[in-house]
Design a protein around this motif. Sequence first.
Motif, short mmCIF file in Angstrom:
data_model
loop_
_atom_site.label_atom_id
_atom_site.label_comp_id
_atom_site.label_asym_id
_atom_site.label_seq_id
_atom_site.Cartn_x
_atom_site.Cartn_y
_atom_site.Cartn_z
N ASP A 188 0.54 -1.04 -0.03
CA ASP A 188 -0.03 0.23 0.42
C ASP A 188 1.11 1.47 -0.07
O ASP A 188 0.88 1.75 0.51
CB ASP A 188 -0.87 0.11 0.81
N PRO A 189 1.17 1.68 -0.95
CA PRO A 189 0.81 1.09 -2.66
C PRO A 189 1.52 0.31 -2.70
O PRO A 189 1.10 -0.87 -3.47
CB PRO A 189 1.34 2.96 -3.05
N ASN A 190 3.22 0.12 -2.87
CA ASN A 190 3.93 -0.95 -2.72
C ASN A 190 4.69 -0.37 -1.62
O ASN A 190 5.33 -0.25 -1.17
CB ASN A 190 4.42 -0.65 -3.96
N PRO A 191 6.85 -2.27 -1.64
CA PRO A 191 7.10 -1.73 -0.74
C PRO A 191 7.64 -1.07 -0.50
O PRO A 191 8.54 -0.43 0.18
CB PRO A 191 7.46 -3.19 -0.41
N VAL A 192 8.11 -0.32 -1.62
CA VAL A 192 9.57 0.58 -1.66
C VAL A 192 9.37 1.82 -1.32
O VAL A 192 10.13 2.75 -0.49
CB VAL A 192 10.10 0.82 -3.28
N ALA A 323 0.80 -1.65 -6.48
CA ALA A 323 -0.93 -1.34 -6.85
C ALA A 323 -1.29 0.21 -7.80
O ALA A 323 -1.76 0.22 -8.32
CB ALA A 323 -1.17 -0.42 -5.31
N GLU A 324 0.71 0.91 -7.96
CA GLU A 324 0.11 1.37 -9.11
C GLU A 324 0.36 1.23 -10.60
O GLU A 324 0.27 1.81 -11.75
CB GLU A 324 1.73 2.84 -8.69
N TRP A 359 -3.29 8.70 -12.82
CA TRP A 359 -4.08 8.48 -12.24
C TRP A 359 -3.27 6.90 -10.82
O TRP A 359 -3.52 6.56 -9.61
CB TRP A 359 -5.15 6.53 -12.63
N ALA A 360 -2.55 6.24 -11.02
CA ALA A 360 -1.37 5.87 -10.39
C ALA A 360 -1.18 6.35 -9.22
O ALA A 360 -1.07 5.82 -8.33
CB ALA A 360 -0.53 4.74 -11.15
N VAL A 361 -0.79 7.99 -9.77
CA VAL A 361 0.31 8.75 -8.76
C VAL A 361 -0.65 9.32 -7.88
O VAL A 361 -0.76 9.53 -6.95
CB VAL A 361 0.78 9.54 -9.27
N THR A 362 -1.74 9.79 -8.18
CA THR A 362 -2.84 10.65 -7.54
C THR A 362 -3.54 9.44 -6.40
O THR A 362 -3.67 9.90 -5.90
CB THR A 362 -3.74 11.27 -8.46
N ASN A 363 -3.86 8.53 -6.79
CA ASN A 363 -3.99 6.96 -5.69
C ASN A 363 -3.21 7.05 -4.71
O ASN A 363 -3.18 6.54 -3.72
CB ASN A 363 -4.70 5.94 -6.35
N SER A 364 -1.57 7.05 -5.55
CA SER A 364 -0.86 7.33 -4.12
C SER A 364 -0.54 7.81 -2.83
O SER A 364 -0.11 7.95 -2.17
CB SER A 364 0.69 6.83 -4.69
N VAL A 365 -1.07 9.67 -3.51
CA VAL A 365 -1.13 10.66 -2.42
C VAL A 365 -1.79 10.16 -1.56
O VAL A 365 -0.80 10.70 0.03
CB VAL A 365 -2.20 11.36 -3.05
N PRO A 366 -3.10 9.75 -0.72
CA PRO A 366 -3.36 9.24 0.71
C PRO A 366 -1.86 8.59 1.85
O PRO A 366 -2.21 8.35 2.37
CB PRO A 366 -4.35 8.75 0.63
N VAL A 376 6.50 6.13 -11.18
CA VAL A 376 5.46 5.85 -11.07
C VAL A 376 5.94 4.38 -11.67
O VAL A 376 6.79 4.10 -12.01
CB VAL A 376 4.86 5.83 -12.65
N MET A 377 5.02 3.74 -10.20
CA MET A 377 5.65 1.84 -10.30
C MET A 377 6.89 1.72 -9.50
O MET A 377 7.35 1.35 -10.39
CB MET A 377 5.67 1.20 -11.52
N ASP A 378 7.22 2.32 -8.62
CA ASP A 378 8.63 2.18 -8.22
C ASP A 378 8.95 0.76 -7.94
O ASP A 378 10.54 0.57 -8.20
CB ASP A 378 8.77 2.85 -7.20
N TRP A 379 8.09 0.06 -7.80
CA TRP A 379 8.46 -1.60 -6.74
C TRP A 379 8.64 -2.55 -8.22
O TRP A 379 9.32 -3.15 -7.99
CB TRP A 379 7.45 -2.41 -6.15
N ASP A 380 7.95 -2.47 -9.35
CA ASP A 380 8.15 -3.05 -10.29
C ASP A 380 8.91 -2.76 -10.66
O ASP A 380 9.55 -3.69 -11.74
CB ASP A 380 6.79 -2.58 -10.92
#
Length: 481
Positions: A188-192, A323-324, A359-366, A376-380
């Motif tokens: 949530d959103p990713n481990p990184v 998640a991103e 949309w990936a980034v804005t959902n990561s904001v909270p 975008v997509m730090d873990w992947d």
Amino acid sequence: MTRRRKVLVAVAAGLASVSLGLAGTNAAGAQANPNGLKLIKTKTSLLGKHYWYQQTFKGLPVVNGYYAKHVGKNGNVEIADGRDAVPANLDVSAKVAPASAAQSANAAVTARAQRDAAPNKSLVRQPAATSSATQLAVIGGPNARLVWNVTSRSTEGVSRSLVDAKTGSVVESKVISDNIDGRGSVFDPNPVVSEQNEKLTDMNDKNQDALFLAQKNVILRNLDGSGKLDGSYVNIKEAKGGIAQSKTNTFVYQRANDKFEQVMVYYHINQTQEYIQKLGFTDVNNESQDFSVDTYADDNSFYDPSTDMITTGEGGVDDAEDAEVIWHEYGHAIQDDVVPGFGESEQAGAIGEGFGDYWAVTNSVPVSKGFNLPCVMDWDATSYTTDEPHCLRRTDGTKTTDDIDGEVHDDGEIWSRALWDIQQSLGRTKADKLILEATFFYDPDTSFAGAAQDTVQAARLMYGKAAAQTVTDAFKARKIL
């Protein structure tokens, strides 16, 4: 090919005019349309209702032929006419059998996939494409003809091929799925991000103490009670290792278990759809979105508009761990739901990729605590990048339309930067609301400039002149307007 033509119609007479137009004349009083119109979708946005029609000819769909009526709450009507002329005497009896057309289409897709395969992605011959649907259709315009519309699945994702139903020749073949190159991982959103640790690596999907600490216990809302990860907004239709099931609706797995990715898909899609509805939208992909999880061996995930399915891959980091990646692909599903057939032009495709990243980034904001948000997509990205921070792309780049190169992911960075600037100026809630609202007015083959104008107009109607100027400035900075 762009046939965009918009007409603003007056409140009383205009509504009657448009109503007659769909039966025989258009809003401008043109000649009757001999090809027919079929209502395929009605959408409701904050500013009005939107009616989407498929152009048909003798009962067959006309490829890329559309007609849209946008009725504002103030009574104003806007028409987008994307119909193609079709000769009245065009013969619609096929000489080529559907199986033969599918074979020709699959051969063309397979050849392209093998030709374009990146050397560092695959050292072996690519598997042949397989077809999933074949339907008769009509191409309009100066080269009007009857075709078989064939959808195929290959290592590129999903392709649409148009095969001449008289001669069997492939008229056109292109990838229609919206995809990203292998992604993976998310908590949530990713481990990184949650651990703020750029040193984490996948280790071939092994359980690790650091990744266990990154897992977060959550409530899975809106389940349908079937004991599966199915609910109001998500349907895990197929998955590697079988569908997750629990009589007590308890789905707790460590990340090495393939079912872990199913939980991530369910939770994050449910979260983003709940957010959309909190913004006031009740008709933005408000459905149980189908997912195929970990069923694609490559480092790639994609949305298939022909089946309304999102497929996540397991190459590198399992894509659905990030998640991103999930949110990006859901962005494509959103646009396809709101605007049928969206992405017909290169710039529309780039807008789709840029919106997906945004949309990936804005959902990561909270949940990101501000950690490297534009990445975008730090873990992947840890599986295919060496630089830190690990990012597939960023939403704070410097590209403008001077940098357009014709590749939708590259050009999408122009659009995502504009949207990110709008959010920085207006705030997350206001920006997301107007960006979604503007999407209702896009044409399937829109341009950067056309979509930007729709966004400025939405800002003016929703928030006033000052906000509209702020949005205009963001697009001007990217040389879009």
